[in-house]
Design a protein around this motif. Structure first.
Motif, PDB file in Angstrom:
ATOM      1  N   ILE A   1      90.764 -53.804 -24.561  1.00  0.00           N
ATOM      2  CA  ILE A   1      90.992 -52.555 -25.299  1.00  0.00           C
ATOM      3  C   ILE A   1      89.629 -52.072 -25.768  1.00  0.00           C
ATOM      4  CG2 ILE A   1      92.099 -51.491 -27.304  1.00  0.00           C
ATOM      5  CD1 ILE A   1      94.180 -53.814 -27.143  1.00  0.00           C
ATOM      6  N   LEU A   2      89.206 -50.919 -25.267  1.00  0.00           N
ATOM      7  CA  LEU A   2      87.870 -50.395 -25.556  1.00  0.00           C
ATOM      8  C   LEU A   2      87.978 -49.144 -26.414  1.00  0.00           C
ATOM      9  CD1 LEU A   2      84.784 -50.364 -25.115  1.00  0.00           C
ATOM     10  CD2 LEU A   2      85.203 -49.135 -22.965  1.00  0.00           C
ATOM     11  N   ILE A   3      87.371 -49.209 -27.602  1.00  0.00           N
ATOM     12  CA  ILE A   3      87.374 -48.087 -28.542  1.00  0.00           C
ATOM     13  C   ILE A   3      85.927 -47.646 -28.744  1.00  0.00           C
ATOM     14  CG2 ILE A   3      87.930 -47.355 -30.904  1.00  0.00           C
ATOM     15  CD1 ILE A   3      90.098 -49.546 -30.938  1.00  0.00           C
ATOM     16  N   LYS A   4      85.624 -46.403 -28.388  1.00  0.00           N
ATOM     17  CA  LYS A   4      84.250 -45.884 -28.497  1.00  0.00           C
ATOM     18  C   LYS A   4      84.215 -44.774 -29.546  1.00  0.00           C
ATOM     19  CE  LYS A   4      83.607 -44.549 -24.246  1.00  0.00           C
ATOM     20  NZ  LYS A   4      83.015 -44.150 -22.948  1.00  0.00           N
ATOM     21  N   ILE A   5      83.382 -44.978 -30.565  1.00  0.00           N
ATOM     22  CA  ILE A   5      83.303 -44.019 -31.675  1.00  0.00           C
ATOM     23  C   ILE A   5      81.856 -43.569 -31.857  1.00  0.00           C
ATOM     24  CG2 ILE A   5      83.725 -43.630 -34.126  1.00  0.00           C
ATOM     25  CD1 ILE A   5      85.793 -45.895 -34.029  1.00  0.00           C
ATOM     26  N   TRP A   6      81.664 -42.259 -31.873  1.00  0.00           N
ATOM     27  CA  TRP A   6      80.355 -41.672 -32.166  1.00  0.00           C
ATOM     28  C   TRP A   6      80.384 -41.123 -33.595  1.00  0.00           C
ATOM     29  CZ3 TRP A   6      75.443 -41.284 -30.521  1.00  0.00           C
ATOM     30  CH2 TRP A   6      74.640 -40.317 -31.135  1.00  0.00           C
TER      31      TRP A   6
ATOM     32  N   ASP B   1      89.437 -40.912 -19.482  1.00  0.00           N
ATOM     33  CA  ASP B   1      90.778 -41.191 -19.999  1.00  0.00           C
ATOM     34  C   ASP B   1      90.935 -42.657 -20.366  1.00  0.00           C
ATOM     35  OD1 ASP B   1      91.461 -38.556 -19.625  1.00  0.00           O
ATOM     36  OD2 ASP B   1      92.517 -38.882 -17.731  1.00  0.00           O
ATOM     37  N   TYR B   2      90.346 -43.543 -19.568  1.00  0.00           N
ATOM     38  CA  TYR B   2      90.487 -44.981 -19.806  1.00  0.00           C
ATOM     39  C   TYR B   2      89.477 -45.489 -20.845  1.00  0.00           C
ATOM     40  CZ  TYR B   2      86.698 -44.862 -16.361  1.00  0.00           C
ATOM     41  OH  TYR B   2      85.538 -44.565 -15.687  1.00  0.00           O
ATOM     42  N   ALA B   3      88.454 -44.684 -21.150  1.00  0.00           N
ATOM     43  CA  ALA B   3      87.440 -45.078 -22.151  1.00  0.00           C
ATOM     44  C   ALA B   3      86.940 -43.831 -22.864  1.00  0.00           C
ATOM     45  CB  ALA B   3      86.291 -45.823 -21.474  1.00  0.00           C
ATOM     46  N   PRO B   4      87.806 -43.195 -23.652  1.00  0.00           N
ATOM     47  CA  PRO B   4      87.431 -41.927 -24.283  1.00  0.00           C
ATOM     48  C   PRO B   4      86.492 -42.117 -25.468  1.00  0.00           C
ATOM     49  CG  PRO B   4      89.603 -42.600 -25.031  1.00  0.00           C
ATOM     50  CD  PRO B   4      89.189 -43.594 -23.983  1.00  0.00           C
ATOM     51  N   TRP B   5      85.715 -41.079 -25.734  1.00  0.00           N
ATOM     52  CA  TRP B   5      84.907 -41.023 -26.947  1.00  0.00           C
ATOM     53  C   TRP B   5      85.700 -40.333 -28.056  1.00  0.00           C
ATOM     54  CZ3 TRP B   5      80.725 -43.494 -28.348  1.00  0.00           C
ATOM     55  CH2 TRP B   5      79.810 -43.938 -27.386  1.00  0.00           C
ATOM     56  N   THR B   6      85.550 -40.845 -29.265  1.00  0.00           N
ATOM     57  CA  THR B   6      86.081 -40.179 -30.450  1.00  0.00           C
ATOM     58  C   THR B   6      84.914 -39.946 -31.404  1.00  0.00           C
ATOM     59  OG1 THR B   6      88.280 -41.140 -30.239  1.00  0.00           O
ATOM     60  CG2 THR B   6      87.618 -40.405 -32.437  1.00  0.00           C
ATOM     61  N   VAL B   7      84.820 -38.734 -31.922  1.00  0.00           N
ATOM     62  CA  VAL B   7      83.720 -38.350 -32.807  1.00  0.00           C
ATOM     63  C   VAL B   7      84.225 -38.320 -34.246  1.00  0.00           C
ATOM     64  CG1 VAL B   7      82.052 -36.539 -33.368  1.00  0.00           C
ATOM     65  CG2 VAL B   7      82.663 -36.986 -30.968  1.00  0.00           C
ATOM     66  N   VAL B   8      83.419 -38.874 -35.159  1.00  0.00           N
ATOM     67  CA  VAL B   8      83.747 -38.860 -36.586  1.00  0.00           C
ATOM     68  C   VAL B   8      82.590 -38.210 -37.342  1.00  0.00           C
ATOM     69  CG1 VAL B   8      84.315 -40.224 -38.631  1.00  0.00           C
ATOM     70  CG2 VAL B   8      85.110 -40.975 -36.377  1.00  0.00           C
TER      71      VAL B   8
ATOM     72  N   GLU C   1      89.946 -32.595 -39.101  1.00  0.00           N
ATOM     73  CA  GLU C   1      88.688 -31.934 -39.450  1.00  0.00           C
ATOM     74  C   GLU C   1      87.525 -32.922 -39.505  1.00  0.00           C
ATOM     75  OE1 GLU C   1      88.207 -28.601 -39.796  1.00  0.00           O
ATOM     76  OE2 GLU C   1      90.258 -28.558 -39.012  1.00  0.00           O
ATOM     77  N   VAL C   2      87.853 -34.206 -39.437  1.00  0.00           N
ATOM     78  CA  VAL C   2      86.836 -35.250 -39.526  1.00  0.00           C
ATOM     79  C   VAL C   2      86.755 -36.054 -38.230  1.00  0.00           C
ATOM     80  CG1 VAL C   2      86.116 -37.348 -40.795  1.00  0.00           C
ATOM     81  CG2 VAL C   2      87.179 -35.433 -42.017  1.00  0.00           C
ATOM     82  N   VAL C   3      87.877 -36.252 -37.579  1.00  0.00           N
ATOM     83  CA  VAL C   3      87.970 -37.054 -36.354  1.00  0.00           C
ATOM     84  C   VAL C   3      88.465 -36.168 -35.222  1.00  0.00           C
ATOM     85  CG1 VAL C   3      89.037 -39.066 -35.270  1.00  0.00           C
ATOM     86  CG2 VAL C   3      88.519 -39.100 -37.730  1.00  0.00           C
ATOM     87  N   PHE C   4      87.734 -36.146 -34.112  1.00  0.00           N
ATOM     88  CA  PHE C   4      88.160 -35.312 -32.994  1.00  0.00           C
ATOM     89  C   PHE C   4      87.692 -35.917 -31.675  1.00  0.00           C
ATOM     90  CE2 PHE C   4      85.128 -33.412 -35.918  1.00  0.00           C
ATOM     91  CZ  PHE C   4      83.924 -33.452 -35.211  1.00  0.00           C
ATOM     92  N   SER C   5      88.379 -35.568 -30.618  1.00  0.00           N
ATOM     93  CA  SER C   5      88.026 -36.068 -29.294  1.00  0.00           C
ATOM     94  C   SER C   5      86.734 -35.432 -28.830  1.00  0.00           C
ATOM     95  CB  SER C   5      89.144 -35.746 -28.299  1.00  0.00           C
ATOM     96  OG  SER C   5      89.231 -34.339 -28.117  1.00  0.00           O
ATOM     97  N   ALA C   6      86.105 -36.056 -27.850  1.00  0.00           N
ATOM     98  CA  ALA C   6      84.855 -35.506 -27.307  1.00  0.00           C
ATOM     99  C   ALA C   6      85.082 -34.111 -26.756  1.00  0.00           C
ATOM    100  CB  ALA C   6      84.314 -36.430 -26.220  1.00  0.00           C
ATOM    101  N   GLY C   7      86.242 -33.906 -26.144  1.00  0.00           N
ATOM    102  CA  GLY C   7      86.548 -32.608 -25.559  1.00  0.00           C
ATOM    103  C   GLY C   7      86.660 -31.493 -26.577  1.00  0.00           C
ATOM    104  N   LYS C   8      87.036 -31.849 -27.804  1.00  0.00           N
ATOM    105  CA  LYS C   8      87.185 -30.848 -28.860  1.00  0.00           C
ATOM    106  C   LYS C   8      85.991 -30.815 -29.805  1.00  0.00           C
ATOM    107  CE  LYS C   8      92.254 -31.017 -28.883  1.00  0.00           C
ATOM    108  NZ  LYS C   8      93.461 -31.280 -29.698  1.00  0.00           N
ATOM    109  N   ALA C   9      84.959 -31.588 -29.488  1.00  0.00           N
ATOM    110  CA  ALA C   9      83.827 -31.738 -30.406  1.00  0.00           C
ATOM    111  C   ALA C   9      82.872 -30.569 -30.373  1.00  0.00           C
ATOM    112  CB  ALA C   9      83.075 -33.032 -30.086  1.00  0.00           C
ATOM    113  N   LYS C  10      82.816 -29.855 -29.277  1.00  0.00           N
ATOM    114  CA  LYS C  10      81.840 -28.761 -29.170  1.00  0.00           C
ATOM    115  C   LYS C  10      82.095 -27.723 -30.253  1.00  0.00           C
ATOM    116  CE  LYS C  10      80.973 -29.382 -24.257  1.00  0.00           C
ATOM    117  NZ  LYS C  10      81.080 -28.837 -22.896  1.00  0.00           N
ATOM    118  N   GLY C  11      81.027 -27.314 -30.892  1.00  0.00           N
ATOM    119  CA  GLY C  11      81.139 -26.374 -31.986  1.00  0.00           C
ATOM    120  C   GLY C  11      81.271 -27.057 -33.334  1.00  0.00           C
TER     121      GLY C  11
END
Length: 249
Positions: A137-142, A195-202, A235-245
């Motif tokens: 289980i791989l969780i990647k957080i930026w 999809d198998y190793a998504p980034w999540t931005v905080v 407003e604090v946690v979002f996927s890489a795809g929604k991170a722009k802006g």
């Protein structure tokens, strides 16, 4: 201020209890968990890890923060020095910085060649596909931080003798090369989010809010607790795809 602090402490305690329950389930069922925590200097990796691991099993939990590679290691396959630290059954491994050094610090500071950087961008998704295909289980957080807040925290490090061990020779470079790090971050998210190793931005300008949301997010992925934990704040946690802006630039 007191009520806000009390609310933070109360929720943090619930999150930590939920993490204990979740890890007990993972140990019993032999799960292998890898959490990659990346981000700019001062974004709060150490503080988040401290709260996450405070009550976790010391035998089944490892925090990996590798030093500069040796001459021998620089001659190896790039991912080789990370592989021995991957978890066995029931273990959780947290990388405080990871193989993604080659997507951020190394190209910005000139520590790798453009060819090595390009090869990494091709190889990282393949490497992570191997891990997840094998059941890890791989969780990647930026962890993202604004220019203004980073400058404030770097100054606090320099002024506070108790933060001596947080000081780095790269701190000044973090400020001077803020834009270059932004560009490297954006390319990393674009090219290694899968999809198998998504980034999540905080967003981490508010440390306590960030810590709670990191815990909420990890628990939302692992999801083995009887405790009712809030969902991550969008407003604090979002996927890489929604991170722009929303990302600091």
């Amino acid at each position: 201020m007191g009520k806000k602090s009390d609310a933070y402490d109360a929720e943090l305690e619930q999150i930590q209890l939920a993490i204990v329950q979740t890890q007990a389930w993972s140990i019993e069922h032999g799960s292998r968990v890898v959490i990659v925590l990346e981000g700019r200097d001062t974004a709060g990796k150490d503080g988040a890890i401290k709260r996450l691991t405070e009550h976790m099993s010391p035998r089944q939990t490892r925090v990996i923060a590798l030093p500069k590679p040796s001459d021998r290691e620089t001659s190896q396959w790039y991912f080789q020095r990370y592989v021995p630290h991957l978890p066995a059954a029931g273990e959780t491994v947290i990388f405080n910085r990871s193989w993604y050094n080659r997507a951020g610090v190394e190209p910005v500071m000139g520590y790798c060649t453009p060819e090595q950087y390009a090869q990494f961008m091709t190889d990282a998704p393949r490497f992570e596909r191997m891990l997840t295909d094998d059941g890890i289980i791989l969780i990647k957080i930026w962890l993202d931080i604004s220019r203004k807040e980073q400058a404030k925290r770097l100054k606090e490090r320099r002024d506070d003798p108790l933060k001596k061990f947080k000081l780095s020779s790269l701190d000044a470079e973090a400020e001077a090369r803020f834009d270059a790090y932004s560009d490297a971050r954006d390319r990393m998210l674009d090219e290694t989010d899968r999809d198998y190793a998504p980034w999540t931005v905080v967003a981490t300008d508010d440390k306590k809010t960030a810590r709670l949301n990191i815990g909420r997010y990890i628990l939302s992925v692992l999801s083995h607790t009887s405790i009712d934990i809030k969902k991550p704040d969008p407003e604090v946690v979002f996927s890489a795809g929604k991170a722009k802006g929303k990302l600091a630039s």
